[in-house]
Design a protein around this motif. Structure first.
Motif, PDB file in Angstrom:
ATOM      1  N   ARG A   1      33.358  33.461  40.510  1.00 28.41           N
ATOM      2  CA  ARG A   1      32.726  32.653  39.471  1.00 28.41           C
ATOM      3  C   ARG A   1      33.421  32.794  38.131  1.00 28.41           C
ATOM      4  N   SER A   2      34.045  33.917  37.918  1.00 32.48           N
ATOM      5  CA  SER A   2      34.640  34.214  36.626  1.00 32.48           C
ATOM      6  C   SER A   2      36.006  33.573  36.462  1.00 32.48           C
ATOM      7  N   SER A   3      36.248  32.966  35.301  1.00 38.16           N
ATOM      8  CA  SER A   3      37.565  32.396  35.013  1.00 38.16           C
ATOM      9  C   SER A   3      38.613  33.487  34.906  1.00 38.16           C
ATOM     10  N   ASP A   4      38.217  34.696  34.529  1.00 37.42           N
ATOM     11  CA  ASP A   4      39.159  35.814  34.461  1.00 37.42           C
ATOM     12  C   ASP A   4      39.700  36.142  35.858  1.00 37.42           C
ATOM     13  N   GLU A   5      38.828  36.115  36.851  1.00 36.23           N
ATOM     14  CA  GLU A   5      39.253  36.413  38.215  1.00 36.23           C
ATOM     15  C   GLU A   5      40.196  35.327  38.742  1.00 36.23           C
ATOM     16  N   ILE A   6      39.917  34.086  38.392  1.00 30.68           N
ATOM     17  CA  ILE A   6      40.778  32.983  38.811  1.00 30.68           C
ATOM     18  C   ILE A   6      42.144  33.105  38.144  1.00 30.68           C
ATOM     19  N   SER A   7      42.156  33.442  36.850  1.00 36.33           N
ATOM     20  CA  SER A   7      43.419  33.632  36.135  1.00 36.33           C
ATOM     21  C   SER A   7      44.198  34.793  36.722  1.00 36.33           C
TER      22      SER A   7
ATOM     23  N   HIS B   1      53.948  27.884  43.764  1.00 35.23           N
ATOM     24  CA  HIS B   1      53.064  27.262  44.748  1.00 35.23           C
ATOM     25  C   HIS B   1      51.956  28.234  45.174  1.00 35.23           C
ATOM     26  N   VAL B   2      52.345  29.469  45.453  1.00 33.03           N
ATOM     27  CA  VAL B   2      51.369  30.475  45.889  1.00 33.03           C
ATOM     28  C   VAL B   2      50.368  30.760  44.777  1.00 33.03           C
ATOM     29  N   ALA B   3      50.837  30.790  43.542  1.00 32.46           N
ATOM     30  CA  ALA B   3      49.935  31.008  42.407  1.00 32.46           C
ATOM     31  C   ALA B   3      48.885  29.904  42.327  1.00 32.46           C
ATOM     32  N   GLU B   4      49.302  28.664  42.532  1.00 36.80           N
ATOM     33  CA  GLU B   4      48.360  27.539  42.501  1.00 36.80           C
ATOM     34  C   GLU B   4      47.361  27.631  43.655  1.00 36.80           C
ATOM     35  N   LEU B   5      47.840  28.010  44.829  1.00 41.77           N
ATOM     36  CA  LEU B   5      46.946  28.181  45.973  1.00 41.77           C
ATOM     37  C   LEU B   5      45.958  29.315  45.721  1.00 41.77           C
ATOM     38  N   MET B   6      46.447  30.416  45.166  1.00 40.04           N
ATOM     39  CA  MET B   6      45.573  31.555  44.858  1.00 40.04           C
ATOM     40  C   MET B   6      44.474  31.164  43.880  1.00 40.04           C
ATOM     41  N   ALA B   7      44.840  30.428  42.844  1.00 37.91           N
ATOM     42  CA  ALA B   7      43.851  30.011  41.845  1.00 37.91           C
ATOM     43  C   ALA B   7      42.820  29.069  42.465  1.00 37.91           C
ATOM     44  N   GLY B   8      43.296  28.133  43.298  1.00 40.60           N
ATOM     45  CA  GLY B   8      42.378  27.208  43.946  1.00 40.60           C
ATOM     46  C   GLY B   8      41.428  27.914  44.896  1.00 40.60           C
ATOM     47  N   LEU B   9      41.960  28.844  45.670  1.00 44.24           N
ATOM     48  CA  LEU B   9      41.121  29.618  46.589  1.00 44.24           C
ATOM     49  C   LEU B   9      40.146  30.490  45.820  1.00 44.24           C
ATOM     50  N   ALA B  10      40.620  31.110  44.751  1.00 40.98           N
ATOM     51  CA  ALA B  10      39.760  31.977  43.937  1.00 40.98           C
ATOM     52  C   ALA B  10      38.615  31.197  43.312  1.00 40.98           C
ATOM     53  N   SER B  11      38.857  29.931  42.998  1.00 34.74           N
ATOM     54  CA  SER B  11      37.798  29.124  42.369  1.00 34.74           C
ATOM     55  C   SER B  11      36.635  28.905  43.335  1.00 34.74           C
ATOM     56  N   LEU B  12      36.888  29.028  44.644  1.00 32.91           N
ATOM     57  CA  LEU B  12      35.821  28.902  45.636  1.00 32.91           C
ATOM     58  C   LEU B  12      35.150  30.234  45.939  1.00 32.91           C
ATOM     59  N   ILE B  13      35.824  31.311  45.613  1.00 34.14           N
ATOM     60  CA  ILE B  13      35.321  32.643  45.952  1.00 34.14           C
ATOM     61  C   ILE B  13      34.642  33.321  44.770  1.00 34.14           C
TER      62      ILE B  13
END
Length: 208
Positions: free
Chosen positions: A54-60, A40-52
């Motif tokens: 730009r790089s897909s590497d950072e989201i991953s 759950h936390v991983a999904e939240l982190m990825a979703g939050l990162a997508s707003l912060i």
């Protein structure tokens, strides 16, 4: 808002995923709740990162950080990890070691050294009253500050054996109340907007 990445993007290609999967399996065998919470936390982190970011590497990378943030609980004694009630002060002191234990375990994985501080410091507080080292504000790695909010949100909104979950609005009100003390206020703002958009409500309207 300080949204500067504090890890190396190249580690995504360097990490031994077999070792990561092994850790995830160990977490599940130790405590299925902790494994579910990590997802759950991983999904939240990825979703939050997508707003912060730009790089897909950072989201991953944000997703992976969320997935592994409680890996140190592998070393937590089972009677403490799955205790069906509140911990004593002594038990809580043992539980708090999981942040440093997780960092030490991940430090042994080649290519992942850059996110070890993220694991170690995800229970620090913005006001410097967290653990294990009492870091404050921007001394705390950026992904750790993200983790602190995502971790708290999932812990508060999921059922535990010793308490019922709180509502999304109650949780966001508490996160907002702790903005600037427990949590980075800039990340809090983005996180609240993220949850509002994800679940289709506005916190301010609910309070009015």
């Amino acid at each position: 808002m300080e949204m500067k990445q504090q890890t190396e993007l190249s580690i995504i290609e360097q990490i031994d995923m077999d070792t990561i999967e092994m850790f995830c399996r160990q977490i599940y065998y130790c405590d299925p709740y902790t494994a579910m919470h990590a997802e759950h936390v991983a999904e939240l982190m990825a979703g939050l990162a997508s707003l912060i970011f730009r790089s897909s590497d950072e989201i991953s990378l944000a997703y992976m950080v969320g997935l592994l943030h409680d890996v140190g609980k592998i070393k937590t004694p089972e009677h403490i990890l799955i205790k069906p009630g509140r911990l004593t002060e002594e038990e809580y002191a043992v539980m708090k070691r999981h942040a440093a234990d997780g960092a030490d375990m991940l430090a042994e994985i080649e290519g992942i050294e850059a996110i070890v501080p993220v694991m170690r410091h995800h229970h620090e507080r913005f006001d410097g009253r967290g653990y294990p080292d009492g870091l404050k504000e921007t001394e705390i790695p950026f992904f750790s500050r993200m983790l602190s909010i995502c971790d708290t949100f999932d812990a508060m909104t999921t059922h535990r054996c010793y308490r019922e979950p709180v509502s999304l609005r109650e949780c966001l009100r508490e996160i907002k109340r702790c903005s600037g003390s427990q949590f980075d206020p800039a990340i809090c703002k983005v996180f609240i907007e993220f949850i509002e958009e994800r679940f289709g409500f506005t916190l301010e309207e609910a309070q009015g």
